[in-house]
Structure formats: structure tokens, C-alpha cells
Design a protein around this motif. Structure first.
Motif, PDB file in Angstrom:
ATOM      1  N   ILE A  83       0.855  -1.186   0.000  1.00 27.59           N
ATOM      2  CA  ILE A  83       0.000   0.000   0.000  1.00 27.59           C
ATOM      3  C   ILE A  83       0.893   1.239   0.000  1.00 27.59           C
ATOM      4  O   ILE A  83       1.795   1.358   0.831  1.00 27.59           O
ATOM      5  CB  ILE A  83      -0.913   0.001   1.236  1.00 27.59           C
ATOM      6  CG1 ILE A  83      -1.858  -1.201   1.185  1.00 27.59           C
ATOM      7  CG2 ILE A  83      -1.715   1.292   1.326  1.00 27.59           C
ATOM      8  CD1 ILE A  83      -2.749  -1.328   2.398  1.00 27.59           C
ATOM      9  N   PRO A  84       0.676   2.177  -0.931  1.00 25.30           N
ATOM     10  CA  PRO A  84       1.535   3.360  -0.984  1.00 25.30           C
ATOM     11  C   PRO A  84       1.375   4.227   0.266  1.00 25.30           C
ATOM     12  O   PRO A  84       0.297   4.277   0.874  1.00 25.30           O
ATOM     13  CB  PRO A  84       1.052   4.100  -2.238  1.00 25.30           C
ATOM     14  CG  PRO A  84      -0.332   3.597  -2.470  1.00 25.30           C
ATOM     15  CD  PRO A  84      -0.349   2.188  -1.988  1.00 25.30           C
ATOM     16  N   ALA A  85       2.454   4.884   0.639  1.00 25.86           N
ATOM     17  CA  ALA A  85       2.453   5.766   1.810  1.00 25.86           C
ATOM     18  C   ALA A  85       2.834   7.174   1.370  1.00 25.86           C
ATOM     19  O   ALA A  85       3.625   7.362   0.443  1.00 25.86           O
ATOM     20  CB  ALA A  85       3.430   5.256   2.865  1.00 25.86           C
ATOM     21  N   ILE A  86       2.245   8.159   2.028  1.00 22.10           N
ATOM     22  CA  ILE A  86       2.609   9.553   1.757  1.00 22.10           C
ATOM     23  C   ILE A  86       3.454  10.081   2.912  1.00 22.10           C
ATOM     24  O   ILE A  86       3.582   9.436   3.954  1.00 22.10           O
ATOM     25  CB  ILE A  86       1.357  10.427   1.554  1.00 22.10           C
ATOM     26  CG1 ILE A  86       0.462  10.391   2.800  1.00 22.10           C
ATOM     27  CG2 ILE A  86       0.576   9.961   0.342  1.00 22.10           C
ATOM     28  CD1 ILE A  86      -0.733  11.311   2.697  1.00 22.10           C
ATOM     29  N   GLY A  87       4.037  11.270   2.717  1.00 28.08           N
ATOM     30  CA  GLY A  87       4.970  11.839   3.686  1.00 28.08           C
ATOM     31  C   GLY A  87       4.442  11.823   5.109  1.00 28.08           C
ATOM     32  O   GLY A  87       3.340  12.314   5.380  1.00 28.08           O
ATOM     33  N   SER A  88       5.213  11.258   6.031  1.00 28.90           N
ATOM     34  CA  SER A  88       4.750  11.056   7.408  1.00 28.90           C
ATOM     35  C   SER A  88       5.087  12.221   8.337  1.00 28.90           C
ATOM     36  O   SER A  88       4.764  12.185   9.515  1.00 28.90           O
ATOM     37  CB  SER A  88       5.392   9.782   7.970  1.00 28.90           C
ATOM     38  OG  SER A  88       6.806   9.893   7.968  1.00 28.90           O
ATOM     39  N   PHE A 109       3.114  19.706   7.797  1.00 27.33           N
ATOM     40  CA  PHE A 109       3.133  18.377   7.204  1.00 27.33           C
ATOM     41  C   PHE A 109       4.225  18.277   6.143  1.00 27.33           C
ATOM     42  O   PHE A 109       4.915  19.253   5.842  1.00 27.33           O
ATOM     43  CB  PHE A 109       1.768  18.059   6.579  1.00 27.33           C
ATOM     44  CG  PHE A 109       0.651  17.942   7.572  1.00 27.33           C
ATOM     45  CD1 PHE A 109       0.437  16.760   8.266  1.00 27.33           C
ATOM     46  CD2 PHE A 109      -0.204  19.018   7.815  1.00 27.33           C
ATOM     47  CE1 PHE A 109      -0.600  16.646   9.180  1.00 27.33           C
ATOM     48  CE2 PHE A 109      -1.243  18.909   8.721  1.00 27.33           C
ATOM     49  CZ  PHE A 109      -1.446  17.727   9.410  1.00 27.33           C
ATOM     50  N   ALA A 110       4.356  17.086   5.578  1.00 28.16           N
ATOM     51  CA  ALA A 110       5.296  16.875   4.480  1.00 28.16           C
ATOM     52  C   ALA A 110       4.848  17.712   3.274  1.00 28.16           C
ATOM     53  O   ALA A 110       3.671  18.049   3.131  1.00 28.16           O
ATOM     54  CB  ALA A 110       5.339  15.393   4.099  1.00 28.16           C
ATOM     55  N   PRO A 111       5.804  18.086   2.381  1.00 27.91           N
ATOM     56  CA  PRO A 111       5.470  18.943   1.235  1.00 27.91           C
ATOM     57  C   PRO A 111       4.302  18.437   0.402  1.00 27.91           C
ATOM     58  O   PRO A 111       3.500  19.232  -0.096  1.00 27.91           O
ATOM     59  CB  PRO A 111       6.770  18.963   0.418  1.00 27.91           C
ATOM     60  CG  PRO A 111       7.844  18.734   1.434  1.00 27.91           C
ATOM     61  CD  PRO A 111       7.261  17.806   2.447  1.00 27.91           C
ATOM     62  N   GLU A 112       4.186  17.115   0.241  1.00 20.20           N
ATOM     63  CA  GLU A 112       3.092  16.563  -0.562  1.00 20.20           C
ATOM     64  C   GLU A 112       1.733  16.971   0.004  1.00 20.20           C
ATOM     65  O   GLU A 112       0.823  17.361  -0.742  1.00 20.20           O
ATOM     66  CB  GLU A 112       3.205  15.034  -0.601  1.00 20.20           C
ATOM     67  CG  GLU A 112       2.145  14.352  -1.446  1.00 20.20           C
ATOM     68  CD  GLU A 112       2.302  12.837  -1.471  1.00 20.20           C
ATOM     69  OE1 GLU A 112       1.603  12.184  -2.265  1.00 20.20           O
ATOM     70  OE2 GLU A 112       3.139  12.306  -0.701  1.00 20.20           O
ATOM     71  N   LEU A 113       1.584  16.910   1.327  1.00 17.64           N
ATOM     72  CA  LEU A 113       0.320  17.289   1.958  1.00 17.64           C
ATOM     73  C   LEU A 113       0.153  18.801   2.010  1.00 17.64           C
ATOM     74  O   LEU A 113      -0.954  19.319   1.803  1.00 17.64           O
ATOM     75  CB  LEU A 113       0.238  16.698   3.363  1.00 17.64           C
ATOM     76  CG  LEU A 113      -0.109  15.209   3.447  1.00 17.64           C
ATOM     77  CD1 LEU A 113      -0.043  14.716   4.880  1.00 17.64           C
ATOM     78  CD2 LEU A 113      -1.487  14.946   2.875  1.00 17.64           C
ATOM     79  N   VAL A 140      -4.232   4.260   0.958  1.00 16.69           N
ATOM     80  CA  VAL A 140      -3.013   5.048   1.112  1.00 16.69           C
ATOM     81  C   VAL A 140      -2.772   5.179   2.608  1.00 16.69           C
ATOM     82  O   VAL A 140      -3.728   5.341   3.380  1.00 16.69           O
ATOM     83  CB  VAL A 140      -3.156   6.450   0.470  1.00 16.69           C
ATOM     84  CG1 VAL A 140      -1.940   7.313   0.768  1.00 16.69           C
ATOM     85  CG2 VAL A 140      -3.352   6.345  -1.035  1.00 16.69           C
ATOM     86  N   THR A 141      -1.521   5.118   3.038  1.00 17.36           N
ATOM     87  CA  THR A 141      -1.239   5.223   4.470  1.00 17.36           C
ATOM     88  C   THR A 141      -0.438   6.477   4.800  1.00 17.36           C
ATOM     89  O   THR A 141       0.332   6.984   3.978  1.00 17.36           O
ATOM     90  CB  THR A 141      -0.478   3.991   4.984  1.00 17.36           C
ATOM     91  OG1 THR A 141       0.808   3.915   4.337  1.00 17.36           O
ATOM     92  CG2 THR A 141      -1.259   2.712   4.711  1.00 17.36           C
ATOM     93  N   TRP A 142      -0.643   6.946   6.016  1.00 17.71           N
ATOM     94  CA  TRP A 142       0.144   8.030   6.603  1.00 17.71           C
ATOM     95  C   TRP A 142       0.543   7.573   7.994  1.00 17.71           C
ATOM     96  O   TRP A 142      -0.321   7.356   8.843  1.00 17.71           O
ATOM     97  CB  TRP A 142      -0.681   9.322   6.656  1.00 17.71           C
ATOM     98  CG  TRP A 142       0.044  10.496   7.253  1.00 17.71           C
ATOM     99  CD1 TRP A 142       0.904  11.357   6.624  1.00 17.71           C
ATOM    100  CD2 TRP A 142      -0.031  10.953   8.621  1.00 17.71           C
ATOM    101  NE1 TRP A 142       1.369  12.312   7.504  1.00 17.71           N
ATOM    102  CE2 TRP A 142       0.817  12.088   8.735  1.00 17.71           C
ATOM    103  CE3 TRP A 142      -0.716  10.512   9.742  1.00 17.71           C
ATOM    104  CZ2 TRP A 142       0.975  12.785   9.929  1.00 17.71           C
ATOM    105  CZ3 TRP A 142      -0.549  11.206  10.937  1.00 17.71           C
ATOM    106  CH2 TRP A 142       0.280  12.329  11.023  1.00 17.71           C
ATOM    107  N   THR A 156      -7.314  18.933   7.790  1.00 20.19           N
ATOM    108  CA  THR A 156      -7.752  17.699   8.456  1.00 20.19           C
ATOM    109  C   THR A 156      -7.402  16.474   7.630  1.00 20.19           C
ATOM    110  O   THR A 156      -7.611  16.449   6.416  1.00 20.19           O
ATOM    111  CB  THR A 156      -9.277  17.724   8.691  1.00 20.19           C
ATOM    112  OG1 THR A 156      -9.610  18.870   9.483  1.00 20.19           O
ATOM    113  CG2 THR A 156      -9.739  16.466   9.402  1.00 20.19           C
ATOM    114  N   LEU A 157      -6.863  15.453   8.312  1.00 19.94           N
ATOM    115  CA  LEU A 157      -6.626  14.144   7.713  1.00 19.94           C
ATOM    116  C   LEU A 157      -7.642  13.184   8.321  1.00 19.94           C
ATOM    117  O   LEU A 157      -7.731  13.061   9.550  1.00 19.94           O
ATOM    118  CB  LEU A 157      -5.214  13.630   8.009  1.00 19.94           C
ATOM    119  CG  LEU A 157      -4.056  14.176   7.181  1.00 19.94           C
ATOM    120  CD1 LEU A 157      -3.807  15.649   7.501  1.00 19.94           C
ATOM    121  CD2 LEU A 157      -2.791  13.379   7.458  1.00 19.94           C
TER     122      LEU A 157
END
Length: 257
Positions: free
Chosen positions: A102-107, A117-121, A179-181, A201-202
Motif C-alpha cells: 500500500i503506498p504511503a505519503i509523507g509522514s 506536514f510533508a510537502p506533498e500534503l 493510502v497510508t500516513w 484535516t486528515l
């Protein structure tokens, strides 16, 4: 295919697990009966052979006791085939295909002076509440999350903290695939803007307790819902909270002046 070849094939299918013991005995009896019928009537019975377990097998119909004189010879041959343990006789079950991770985004999450948050978020939240200066209105732009391009949905509602007639603008992105964080399954992003107040909000599939435990493992302590933790900032105020959501939970970062 003569009688012995058919019986050898049946023995191999039994050994590989394609045929059960009962099925093997039934098919063996049919082969013997078919051979006996050929001797008595001088004409063959032929049925189509298709796959069994990926190719169904159809064998000739027969009676187990039709040719007792040949049983001892056939049983001896079958015993030799059954006892053989050569690697070329075994059929290995196909190994299950490995599931893609499962893909993960910046934690990243830093609460010094407000949620960072990470730049992606950060980029996603900014695009979700893009303001069109020329038209003087919010015009959300598509965001990229884990290789997916998703268009936000913009809604409005009365701004409970503003003046009469003020509206709060809420932009939402629903994540269509897992997708995971930080090991939490992300299902939506939400950004809101109201008079002198905003929030990022996440939203997760996980429970509020699970979200709080993950934050605590990162050194961020957040009280149980409906509590919130105040964050010192320069001039304005900010807070972080874990909120209960239907079927899951949300990590909400609020700021206001």
C-alpha cells in the motif's frame, strides 16, 4: 491410449492430488470395464477427455469386476506408480501472487508554531483552497496523492464564528484507493477557510485511540476527544485534536486569529 497407459495416468493424477482416492477407484473401474467391453463386443467406447481442476477429465465407462484375470497385473503396475516419488511426478501448487504494498505519503508532522506536514500534503491543502483572485472566489485545483490525481469537492456552510452572512468554505478530497500516513489508512483530506479561521484535516479509517497512539509514538500527545491541545504561535492561536468520525477518526489542525 491403451489400458495400462490410462491407468498410469490415473495413478499420477491421484499422486498429485488432482484425484481423490474414491475418484481414482471409480475411474480405474471404468477403464477396466471399457477394456472388457472391447473384448466382448469388438467395438470401442470413446469419450472426450477434458481438463479436471483446470481441465476436467472424462474417462471410459467400465465395471471393476468385468476382467478379473487382468486385475493382479494392473494392481502391481499401479502400486509401482504410486510408490514412485520422483520429482518429475509431483505437481506443485502455484504460489500466490504477492500483493503490491500500500503506498504511503509523507509522514512528517511538526507542531512547533502550528501543524507542518510533508510537502506533498502541504501542497495538496493549498491547492484544495486555491483562491481565484480574478474572480474573487475559491477555485480548488486537482491534487496529487500517491500517484493519483483527485479533484476536490467544494461546499459552503454558515460560518458560526463570523458575522451574519459569513460563509465557511470546505474543500474535500476522497481517497479512492488505500493510502497510508504513519501506518494509518487515509481516506480523505479536508481543508476549510472561514473568517479569520482555517483548518487542515486528515481523515482515517482507524479509530481515535489508534490515531492518538500513533501520534504519541512520534512524541505528540493529544487528549482524547473532544479535547484538543493548544499550540503556541506568533500572534495567532492554533490547536491539534483527534476527532471521532463515522467509521474512523480525524486529525484536525485548527488556526485562528
Amino acid at each position: 491410449m491403451d489400458q495400462l497407459e490410462q491407468l498410469e495416468r490415473l495413478a499420477r493424477l491421484r499422486e498429485s492430488g488432482v484425484l481423490s482416492e474414491d475418484e481414482f477407484e471409480q475411474q480405474k473401474a471404468r477403464v477396466l470395464a471399457a477394456e472388457s467391453a472391447v473384448r466382448r463386443n469388438h467395438w470401442p467406447w470413446i469419450l472426450a477427455v477434458a481438463g479436471l481442476a483446470g481441465a476436467s477429465l472424462y474417462f471410459m465407462t467400465y465395471d471393476r469386476t468385468a476382467d478379473p484375470t487382468s486385475n493382479s497385473q494392473i494392481d502391481s503396475k499401479l502400486g509401482q506408480l504410486t510408490s514412485a516419488s520422483g520429482s518429475n511426478q509431483s505437481v506443485q501448487a502455484p504460489s500466490p501472487q504477492a500483493q503490491p504494498p500500500i503506498p504511503a505519503i509523507g509522514s512528517r508532522l511538526n507542531i512547533a508554531g502550528g501543524c507542518q506536514f510533508a510537502p506533498e500534503l502541504e501542497q495538496a491543502f493549498t491547492r484544495m483552497l486555491h483562491f481565484d483572485q480574478a474572480r474573487q472566489r475559491f477555485s480548488p485545483r486537482a491534487v496529487d496523492i500517491a500517484g493519483m490525481r483527485i479533484t476536490p469537492t467544494l461546499t459552503t456552510e454558515p460560518d458560526v464564528g463570523g458575522e451574519p452572512g459569513d460563509r465557511a468554505h470546505i474543500s474535500t478530497v476522497r481517497i479512492p484507493r488505500p493510502v497510508t500516513w504513519n501506518g494509518l489508512q487515509l481516506r480523505a483530506l479536508q481543508a476549510s477557510d472561514a473568517f479569520e479561521a482555517s483548518s487542515w484535516t486528515l481523515e482515517f479509517q482507524d479509530s481515535p485511540a489508534r490515531v492518538r497512539a500513533v501520534l504519541q509514538s512520534r512524541g505528540i500527545r493529544v487528549p482524547a476527544p473532544p479535547g484538543q491541545r493548544m499550540i503556541p504561535t506568533d500572534g495567532c492561536q492554533a490547536s491539534i485534536a483527534v476527532e471521532a468520525r463515522r467509521g474512523g477518526a480525524a486529525l484536525a489542525c485548527h488556526s485562528w486569529c
